[in-house]
Motif scaffolding. Structure first.
Motif, PDB file in Angstrom:
ATOM      1  N   THR A  71      52.229  -9.117  69.395  1.00 12.64           N
ATOM      2  CA  THR A  71      52.802  -7.855  69.870  1.00 12.64           C
ATOM      3  C   THR A  71      51.759  -6.741  69.891  1.00 12.64           C
ATOM      4  O   THR A  71      50.824  -6.723  69.109  1.00 12.64           O
ATOM      5  N   GLU A  72      51.969  -5.821  70.823  1.00 13.94           N
ATOM      6  CA  GLU A  72      51.196  -4.576  70.872  1.00 13.94           C
ATOM      7  C   GLU A  72      52.187  -3.461  71.176  1.00 13.94           C
ATOM      8  O   GLU A  72      53.166  -3.673  71.907  1.00 13.94           O
ATOM      9  N   VAL A  73      51.978  -2.303  70.599  1.00 13.58           N
ATOM     10  CA  VAL A  73      52.907  -1.183  70.788  1.00 13.58           C
ATOM     11  C   VAL A  73      52.194  -0.068  71.548  1.00 13.58           C
ATOM     12  O   VAL A  73      51.100   0.356  71.174  1.00 13.58           O
ATOM     13  N   VAL A  74      52.805   0.392  72.626  1.00 18.16           N
ATOM     14  CA  VAL A  74      52.252   1.485  73.433  1.00 18.16           C
ATOM     15  C   VAL A  74      53.260   2.631  73.464  1.00 18.16           C
ATOM     16  O   VAL A  74      54.440   2.420  73.749  1.00 18.16           O
TER      17      VAL A  74
ATOM     18  N   ALA B  97      58.597   4.303  73.079  1.00 14.07           N
ATOM     19  CA  ALA B  97      57.538   3.306  72.873  1.00 14.07           C
ATOM     20  C   ALA B  97      57.952   1.965  73.463  1.00 14.07           C
ATOM     21  O   ALA B  97      59.143   1.634  73.524  1.00 14.07           O
ATOM     22  N   ILE B  98      56.940   1.206  73.871  1.00 15.90           N
ATOM     23  CA  ILE B  98      57.182  -0.139  74.399  1.00 15.90           C
ATOM     24  C   ILE B  98      56.476  -1.156  73.501  1.00 15.90           C
ATOM     25  O   ILE B  98      55.296  -0.999  73.175  1.00 15.90           O
ATOM     26  N   ILE B  99      57.221  -2.176  73.088  1.00 12.42           N
ATOM     27  CA  ILE B  99      56.626  -3.300  72.358  1.00 12.42           C
ATOM     28  C   ILE B  99      56.314  -4.384  73.389  1.00 12.42           C
ATOM     29  O   ILE B  99      57.221  -4.902  74.046  1.00 12.42           O
ATOM     30  N   TYR B 100      55.028  -4.702  73.539  1.00 13.82           N
ATOM     31  CA  TYR B 100      54.629  -5.763  74.460  1.00 13.82           C
ATOM     32  C   TYR B 100      54.532  -7.085  73.703  1.00 13.82           C
ATOM     33  O   TYR B 100      54.004  -7.134  72.584  1.00 13.82           O
ATOM     34  N   VAL B 101      55.045  -8.147  74.308  1.00 20.06           N
ATOM     35  CA  VAL B 101      54.928  -9.499  73.758  1.00 20.06           C
ATOM     36  C   VAL B 101      54.338 -10.400  74.841  1.00 20.06           C
ATOM     37  O   VAL B 101      54.223  -9.992  75.995  1.00 20.06           O
ATOM     38  N   GLU B 102      53.983 -11.622  74.465  1.00 23.70           N
ATOM     39  CA  GLU B 102      53.315 -12.515  75.426  1.00 23.70           C
ATOM     40  C   GLU B 102      54.266 -13.448  76.165  1.00 23.70           C
ATOM     41  O   GLU B 102      53.935 -13.947  77.233  1.00 23.70           O
TER      42      GLU B 102
ATOM     43  N   GLU C 142      51.124   2.464  65.282  1.00 23.56           N
ATOM     44  CA  GLU C 142      50.798   1.727  64.062  1.00 23.56           C
ATOM     45  C   GLU C 142      52.017   1.594  63.148  1.00 23.56           C
ATOM     46  O   GLU C 142      52.240   0.543  62.547  1.00 23.56           O
ATOM     47  N   ILE C 143      52.800   2.655  63.040  1.00 23.70           N
ATOM     48  CA  ILE C 143      53.980   2.599  62.163  1.00 23.70           C
ATOM     49  C   ILE C 143      55.025   1.633  62.720  1.00 23.70           C
ATOM     50  O   ILE C 143      55.639   0.860  61.976  1.00 23.70           O
ATOM     51  N   ILE C 144      55.222   1.639  64.029  1.00 28.84           N
ATOM     52  CA  ILE C 144      56.158   0.674  64.632  1.00 28.84           C
ATOM     53  C   ILE C 144      55.635  -0.750  64.426  1.00 28.84           C
ATOM     54  O   ILE C 144      56.385  -1.666  64.071  1.00 28.84           O
ATOM     55  N   ARG C 145      54.319  -0.932  64.594  1.00 30.47           N
ATOM     56  CA  ARG C 145      53.719  -2.262  64.416  1.00 30.47           C
ATOM     57  C   ARG C 145      53.843  -2.730  62.962  1.00 30.47           C
ATOM     58  O   ARG C 145      54.046  -3.912  62.689  1.00 30.47           O
ATOM     59  N   GLU C 146      53.746  -1.790  62.033  1.00 32.60           N
ATOM     60  CA  GLU C 146      53.925  -2.126  60.620  1.00 32.60           C
ATOM     61  C   GLU C 146      55.314  -2.719  60.374  1.00 32.60           C
ATOM     62  O   GLU C 146      55.468  -3.714  59.648  1.00 32.60           O
ATOM     63  N   LYS C 147      56.333  -2.112  60.991  1.00 32.93           N
ATOM     64  CA  LYS C 147      57.702  -2.624  60.798  1.00 32.93           C
ATOM     65  C   LYS C 147      57.850  -4.023  61.405  1.00 32.93           C
ATOM     66  O   LYS C 147      58.553  -4.877  60.849  1.00 32.93           O
ATOM     67  N   ILE C 148      57.174  -4.254  62.529  1.00 34.22           N
ATOM     68  CA  ILE C 148      57.211  -5.583  63.143  1.00 34.22           C
ATOM     69  C   ILE C 148      56.569  -6.608  62.202  1.00 34.22           C
ATOM     70  O   ILE C 148      57.079  -7.716  62.016  1.00 34.22           O
ATOM     71  N   LEU C 149      55.451  -6.221  61.589  1.00 29.95           N
ATOM     72  CA  LEU C 149      54.788  -7.111  60.624  1.00 29.95           C
ATOM     73  C   LEU C 149      55.685  -7.423  59.433  1.00 29.95           C
ATOM     74  O   LEU C 149      55.669  -8.528  58.896  1.00 29.95           O
TER      75      LEU C 149
END
Length: 293
Positions: free
Chosen positions: A208-211, A226-231, A190-197
């Motif tokens: 994006t989704e972060v795993v 962590a891996i950032i998935y994109v489409e 969630e914190i990594i996704r926050e920075k992406i946002l």
């Protein structure tokens, strides 16, 4: 006598649900950015005292689904109506009562007490607020309407007071030292996704989704991969940026926030992978932890 219950927070995107949740729980449980659809899961934050346990639940903003990820997000919001002991319906001074009227209709049929919180009241005047309260009373006549400013912590204490009064007598549902139902890995993603946002525009953050592939806690350090998935390949290029600078910025800012969150030194590695059309794949969404029908 001990009180305990589920207090579920629902409403449209960008009205301040996550900011309110963090104020009520006193922990930074939900990521809160200025972009809509920040929350994708139902996240519990548990507030404990000696004689009380409030299980707060933050939910995704209610949207009409355009793809399967959004269907899952709506499922989280609808499920929050079913098991609430107290329901917090959050709106703001910009939003009109007829927005997403179908969901509001569902709220009106709830047997649990509803506190309707009009957030961001610092952005309006007294006359505007009075009119809004009157309009909402027509739509949800049984709800108790409370003006608040989650960002400025205005009237949040009163909301807590009313929740305490409305909670049923019950033993606690969780251990008293537990403050969320989510594991540490969830908050890393969630914190990594926050920075992406925060750092990318337009469609990129929503694709994006972060795993978290590795989370190894040592005495003085946490090692995370962590891996950032994109489409799409083009999105991968944007996330990484020229000479890797964009990805480095995200990783650096995420590491600082993670160190603050965990109170330890963090070694963070972040990679980017393409997983075509993951937002419309049942299998992939389930792998990422989303709730389908």
């Amino acid at each position: 006598m001990h009180k305990a219950g589920f207090v579920n927070i629902v409403g449209n995107p960008n009205v301040g649900k996550s900011t309110l949740m963090n104020q009520l729980v006193g922990e930074r449980v939900s990521i809160a950015t200025f972009k809509a659809q920040t929350t994708r899961h139902r996240i519990m934050g548990i507030y404990n005292t000696e004689d009380m346990q409030i299980v707060f639940s933050d939910t995704p903003g209610v949207v009409k689904p355009n793809y399967k990820l959004q269907e899952s997000m709506l499922n989280f919001s609808v499920s929050a109506l079913a098991d609430a002991d107290v329901l917090l319906y959050v709106t703001d001074v910009v939003e009109k009562p007829d927005k997403n009227s179908e969901f509001v209709e569902r709220v009106s049929r709830q047997s649990a007490p509803v506190l309707l919180l009009i957030n961001k009241i610092d952005l309006t005047n007294q006359a505007g607020l009075v009119k809004l309260v009157e309009d909402w009373q027509k739509v949800l006549p049984t709800a108790e309407i409370i003006p608040v400013s989650a960002l400025n912590n205005f009237n949040v204490d009163y909301v807590m007071k009313r929740i305490r009064e409305l909670l049923p007598d019950s033993p606690p549902y969780f251990d008293k030292d537990q403050w969320t139902d989510k594991p540490a890995r969830f908050f890393v993603s969630e914190i990594i996704r926050e920075k992406i946002l925060l750092y990318y525009d337009k469609e990129i953050p929503y694709s994006t989704e972060v795993v978290v592939e590795l989370f190894k806690e040592e005495e003085k350090m946490i090692r995370i991969m962590a891996i950032i998935y994109v489409e799409r390949d083009s999105q991968k290029g944007i996330i990484i940026g020229k000479e890797g600078k964009a990805l480095k910025k995200v990783a650096t800012e995420a590491r600082k926030s993670l160190e603050k969150f965990f109170g330890k030194t963090v070694f963070l590695e972040v990679f980017v992978k393409v997983d075509k059309d993951w937002r419309n794949s049942d299998r992939k969404l389930k792998n990422f932890g989303y709730q389908l029908d």
